[in-house]
Design a protein around this motif. Sequence first.
Motif, PDB file in Angstrom:
ATOM      1  N   LEU A   1       4.565  -1.002  15.324  1.00 14.18           N
ATOM      2  CA  LEU A   1       3.904  -1.109  14.020  1.00 14.18           C
ATOM      3  C   LEU A   1       3.643  -2.565  13.659  1.00 14.18           C
TER       4      LEU A   1
ATOM      5  N   VAL B   1      -3.212   1.475   9.646  1.00 15.02           N
ATOM      6  CA  VAL B   1      -1.875   1.778  10.150  1.00 15.02           C
ATOM      7  C   VAL B   1      -1.381   3.109   9.589  1.00 15.02           C
ATOM      8  N   LEU B   2      -1.585   3.317   8.291  1.00 15.53           N
ATOM      9  CA  LEU B   2      -1.105   4.560   7.687  1.00 15.53           C
ATOM     10  C   LEU B   2      -1.859   5.765   8.231  1.00 15.53           C
TER      11      LEU B   2
ATOM     12  N   THR C   1       0.125 -13.601   9.753  1.00 15.07           N
ATOM     13  CA  THR C   1      -1.226 -13.470  10.279  1.00 15.07           C
ATOM     14  C   THR C   1      -2.209 -14.367   9.546  1.00 15.07           C
TER      15      THR C   1
ATOM     16  N   LYS D   1      -3.592  -2.148   6.542  1.00 14.41           N
ATOM     17  CA  LYS D   1      -2.605  -1.193   6.059  1.00 14.41           C
ATOM     18  C   LYS D   1      -3.135   0.219   6.064  1.00 14.41           C
ATOM     19  N   VAL D   2      -4.372   0.358   5.629  1.00 11.26           N
ATOM     20  CA  VAL D   2      -4.970   1.695   5.606  1.00 11.26           C
ATOM     21  C   VAL D   2      -5.008   2.251   7.027  1.00 11.26           C
TER      22      VAL D   2
ATOM     23  N   LEU E   1       0.804  -1.205   0.000  1.00 10.47           N
ATOM     24  CA  LEU E   1       0.000   0.000   0.000  1.00 10.47           C
ATOM     25  C   LEU E   1       0.839   1.257   0.000  1.00 10.47           C
TER      26      LEU E   1
ATOM     27  N   GLU F   1      -4.650  -6.964  11.106  1.00 11.67           N
ATOM     28  CA  GLU F   1      -4.823  -7.951  10.044  1.00 11.67           C
ATOM     29  C   GLU F   1      -5.692  -9.100  10.524  1.00 11.67           C
TER      30      GLU F   1
ATOM     31  N   GLN G   1      -0.042  -3.854  13.144  1.00 11.28           N
ATOM     32  CA  GLN G   1      -0.366  -4.412  11.833  1.00 11.28           C
ATOM     33  C   GLN G   1      -0.969  -5.810  11.962  1.00 11.28           C
ATOM     34  N   SER G   2      -0.336  -6.658  12.766  1.00  9.15           N
ATOM     35  CA  SER G   2      -0.807  -8.044  12.821  1.00  9.15           C
ATOM     36  C   SER G   2      -2.134  -8.154  13.569  1.00  9.15           C
TER      37      SER G   2
ATOM     38  N   LYS H   1      -4.566 -17.227  11.106  1.00  7.31           N
ATOM     39  CA  LYS H   1      -6.022 -17.232  10.945  1.00  7.31           C
ATOM     40  C   LYS H   1      -6.487 -18.580  10.387  1.00  7.31           C
TER      41      LYS H   1
ATOM     42  N   ASP I   1       8.307   1.377   4.279  1.00  2.00           N
ATOM     43  CA  ASP I   1       8.072   0.982   5.666  1.00  2.00           C
ATOM     44  C   ASP I   1       9.247   1.369   6.553  1.00  2.00           C
TER      45      ASP I   1
ATOM     46  N   ASP J   1      -9.103 -14.514   2.791  1.00  2.00           N
ATOM     47  CA  ASP J   1      -8.100 -13.466   2.961  1.00  2.00           C
ATOM     48  C   ASP J   1      -7.350 -13.201   1.665  1.00  2.00           C
ATOM     49  N   TYR J   2      -7.019 -11.935   1.476  1.00  4.22           N
ATOM     50  CA  TYR J   2      -6.277 -11.548   0.280  1.00  4.22           C
ATOM     51  C   TYR J   2      -4.998 -10.832   0.685  1.00  4.22           C
TER      52      TYR J   2
ATOM     53  N   SER K   1      -8.046  -9.002  12.805  1.00  3.49           N
ATOM     54  CA  SER K   1      -9.456  -8.675  13.016  1.00  3.49           C
ATOM     55  C   SER K   1     -10.106  -8.099  11.754  1.00  3.49           C
ATOM     56  N   THR K   2      -9.308  -7.616  10.805  1.00  3.34           N
ATOM     57  CA  THR K   2      -9.918  -7.140   9.557  1.00  3.34           C
ATOM     58  C   THR K   2      -9.297  -7.898   8.392  1.00  3.34           C
ATOM     59  N   THR K   3      -8.796  -7.180   7.395  1.00  2.01           N
ATOM     60  CA  THR K   3      -8.099  -7.842   6.299  1.00  2.01           C
ATOM     61  C   THR K   3      -6.767  -7.138   6.108  1.00  2.01           C
ATOM     62  N   VAL K   4      -5.911  -7.735   5.279  1.00  2.00           N
ATOM     63  CA  VAL K   4      -4.573  -7.196   5.082  1.00  2.00           C
ATOM     64  C   VAL K   4      -4.629  -5.746   4.591  1.00  2.00           C
ATOM     65  N   SER K   5      -5.479  -5.498   3.595  1.00  2.00           N
ATOM     66  CA  SER K   5      -5.472  -4.140   3.040  1.00  2.00           C
ATOM     67  C   SER K   5      -6.092  -3.135   4.000  1.00  2.00           C
TER      68      SER K   5
END
Lengths: 417, 295
Positions: free
Chosen positions: B251, B271-272, A228, B268-269, A4, B259, B255-256, A232, B228, A217-218, B261-265
């Motif tokens: 961080l 965290v930023l 992670t 990232k949002v 990102l 990740e 991040q983990s 999961k 990063d 997951d993606y 509890s939500t998704t990877v992307s």
Amino acid sequence: MSGLSISRRGLLAGISAAGASAALSACGAKTGDSTSADSGAKADTSGDTVKVGLLNSLSGTMAISEVTVHNALLLAVKEINAAGGVLGKKLKPISQDGASDWPTFAEKAEALITDDKVVATFGCWTSASRKAVKPVFERYKSLLFYPVQYEGLEQSPYIFYIGATTNQQIVPALDYLKKQGLTKLYLVGSDYVFPRTANKIIKAYAKANGMEVVGEDYAPLGSTEFGTITNKVKDSGADAVFNTLNGDSNVAFFKEYKSAGLTAKSLPVLSVSIAEEEVKSIGTQYLEDQLTAWNYYQTTPGAANTEFVAAYQAAYGKDKPTSDPMEAAYISVYLWKEMVEKAGSFDVAKVKAASDGIELDAPEGKVTVDGATQHVYKTARIGRVGADGLITEVWNSGKPVKPDPYLKGYSWASGLS
Amino acid sequence: MTVILNQSFTGISIGAVLLLIALGLTLTFGQMGVINMAHGEFIMAGAYTTYVLQKSISGAGLSLLVALPVAFLVAGAMGALLEWLLIRRLYTRPLDTLLVTWGVSLMLQQLARDVFGAPNVQTAAPDLLTGNISLGGGITFANSRLFILGLALLSVVALTLILKLTPLGRRIRAVVQNRDLAEVSGIATGQVDRITFFIGSGLAGVAGVALTLVGPIGPTMGTNYIVDAFLVVVVGGIGQLKGSVITAFALGVLQSVLEYSTTVSVAKVIVLVAIVAFLQWRPQGLYTLRTRSLA
């Protein structure tokens, strides 16, 4: 935390994307003005040779896979030339590097058609690259032969889909898992069009077939952080993982998977984008006994395959494996040759008209072109990775499966688009 | 509980990777103010060094051990060379270092592509590092991650000792705090700069060795991490080793957790966004260097 963030490459890609789209819209305006039926760029068939375009990622994250496809295409071209060419003309391959970057693919596709005036183009791997070049081939009415399995739900009059569509790979794979009693699936994929669409189909299938998707997951394409996701998966209660990761993210994923103590025995992974070449470079020790779904393996029996493997290894090295996308790429050139010869012309409209029913005794067995969908009848095969890095078949569909890109033959798929 | 332990470990291991990568940058960017965009390519150099050594030395474990010092020297030499050729002319124009080193980074990527080929390559991890330590109840710590964590902590300790206890460290700190005064005090600042760059770049090479345990080796692998690493250094407080250490682990864990509890992307949002918010609140980062200079 890689994808990102604004990387330099990202910035460059953005700049070139802006450039490419500007160029594209300019061309669009140009061709849009001429309303004649023949607004496509004219392929050059005047000389003793005709040019064919080879469009693959020779660099970047997809190169691990696409270089092998490029090699297979070159092999087919060389063999066809040695046998006298097509309609008496030798083929001259023009290679372009899509560099694992979709705007670059579109740019290079246009260059092949307008600058090199190729008679047909072979290549692309990711669906994102295919989606990027699709409008280019449609605008110029030029043909693309696409050699990789994909998510279906697409049909372009200027693309021949030589790899499997979903009902020739993903649906049989799900049938197989169900038969094994593996019904709780965890979906892991790269974050782009193929995995997202494939997983939509998998979820629809699961709902209708008493299976359960326990997680999804993606990871960004090229991502190497799978700690992670592995955790999961481990905690999800899944009894199988359906893997649609592309490219070398698979290296990081399977390394992490093994480090976490997960094995093919405790929690099998079925992959649809890992073939022999990837198995070798990921490392057999990480993949042994895991499952894959394809239409072709290096070990697929038959004289045509023995010849293909021998020819490939003679050209590129004894230790080089062959794989499904390579085989599809290889036969795509031959299928095009048959079409051209049946049409008696390189003209795109005539070639398309001649395509229906074209047959080939391919390394994977008999394949037949379905003119209506421009897909190919293919045999579905599930395989297991062996200690030697080769994949052996554990199940096949018995006969070539009719392509059904929009899954019209399945009631559970009616809501998909 | 299992989940929390496993996730914390994952977070810490992400943090260790970040730290290892940011450590060298703390020196070259933090201490010297050089925005070195080629730092990622020094990571790549370290990774390819491992690859080359593994081709020539049989035994993955031995080649990895040899790779650590060799990668440090190779990447360090590249850094010192870069400093001597280009960067030393630009100390008065820090923003120009960004452009110059960006150009260098693109050239190094192309060089790697020409030398090693475009497709990414992999190294085999030693058997010892492919397994994991299981504490029962589903709690597992991957050996490779423990190794990276150890490597990161060792590097931090070594760097701290060099900076705090050695004459070289004192000279480095003097140059950082007030270059002119250091110069008139008889410190050969040019030499100190080059040595600092050597150490900072060498640490990137060590990070590269560690990354071969995690994923593939390719010409663009450094670009995946460089931003990063800058984040860690900026958020931690420029030039502050302590800040970088805390930020890297924070961080990683953040991040983990996100990740999970939500998704990877989405993670990232978030965290930023959190970083942007943090820098609004504390533009100078977690820690700041207190000096008497007016700058």
